[in-house]
Design an enzyme around this catalytic site. Sequence first.
Site, short mmCIF file in Angstrom:
data_model
loop_
_atom_site.label_atom_id
_atom_site.label_comp_id
_atom_site.label_asym_id
_atom_site.label_seq_id
_atom_site.Cartn_x
_atom_site.Cartn_y
_atom_site.Cartn_z
N ALA A 32 0.85 -1.18 0.00
CA ALA A 32 0.00 0.00 0.00
C ALA A 32 0.89 1.24 0.00
O ALA A 32 1.70 1.43 0.90
CB ALA A 32 -0.92 -0.01 1.22
N TYR A 65 -9.68 1.18 5.21
CA TYR A 65 -8.99 2.42 4.89
C TYR A 65 -9.95 3.40 4.22
O TYR A 65 -11.15 3.12 4.07
CB TYR A 65 -7.75 2.13 4.06
N ARG A 87 1.31 -14.27 2.45
CA ARG A 87 2.19 -14.93 3.43
C ARG A 87 2.95 -16.11 2.84
O ARG A 87 4.12 -16.33 3.19
CB ARG A 87 1.35 -15.38 4.65
#
Length: 363
Positions: free
Chosen positions: A65, A190, A332
């Site tokens: 981001a 967000y 991940r």
Amino acid sequence: MFPRTISFGMSLFAPLPLRSVTLRNRIGVSPMCQYSSVDGFANDWHVVHLGQFAVGGAGLVLTEATAVVPEGRISPHDLGLWKDEHVEMLLRIGRFVRAQGAVWGSQLAHAGRKASTARPWEGGGPVEVSAGGWTPVVGPSALPFDTGFQTPDALDDAGIARVIGGFRDAAKRAIAAEMQIVEVHAAHGYLLHEFMSPLSNKRTDRYGGSFENRVRLVREVVAAVRSVWPENLPVSVRITGTDWHPDGWTPEEAASLAGVLAEDGADLFDISSGGILPRLPIPLGPGYQVHLAEQVKRHARVTTASVGLITTPQQADTIIRSGQADMVFIARELLRDPHFPLRAARDLKQEIGWPKQYERARY
């Protein structure tokens, strides 16, 4: 001129065309915050971190981001594209990524009321101004994310215009960094997601209330990005598939938004979920968000990517072959194994180009 790509029955290693860009396979590097920047600048950590995924065979490499204005950072250590000086190192990274055969891009973001927080290994809570944080943070309404977090200033028209301009100008800088795709971040609680969700948006003006009003800002941001972004290059949007709350954003709204944004010029929809409120019960498990991408794809007839605990080659391939999504974003598992795509190709008996330097390990 550029028809929508809606595929069924493809494999994980089938190319994916998006406007004039073609991904060599359907594995994307999900944006993963590294909290390792100073004043928004990429550095040697980012060179190695992002470059390894291109070497490892990913089809698409996105930055973390990347804040479009300094007050839009999640933490004081986030990557940024709010000034021209940020371009140089991203350009260097991108040239390496592209040379390895991957498509290069960035996720453009504004953290909204979840801004000015510490890095995860430093507690993750709000950061005082004396420790590098800032005030005010902003949001659609004066509602803090959680106890102890700043109460955001509700954005007025001038503040909204600054946000839209920040996304537009960051997209221009992404062009200078030779990026081939940008993703607008409208998920994870967000700023753009905060406007979309009735849990965080209590406005009574043209940005609040109805679905059409709550999605107005994300539409204006996508339009601003599309206005400066080359016509032949794709725009992606990460949207939330559900808030996991009965009074929140719904899967049906996600599908409706994707259909609208596709008409506005978006090409790929990266479907995630959650993040709008703390401590909501989320049914975590392998592929727990895949059904959300599938619903958006089938109802809106758009190209989608699925995310969330996708960890094995067989699982990823099944998602694509079954038509649940057109590609997968992996996070991940790529941190654990940056060469996951190479391993997946070997496990699935698919042909994939290896870096010549690594050919000796192919068999």
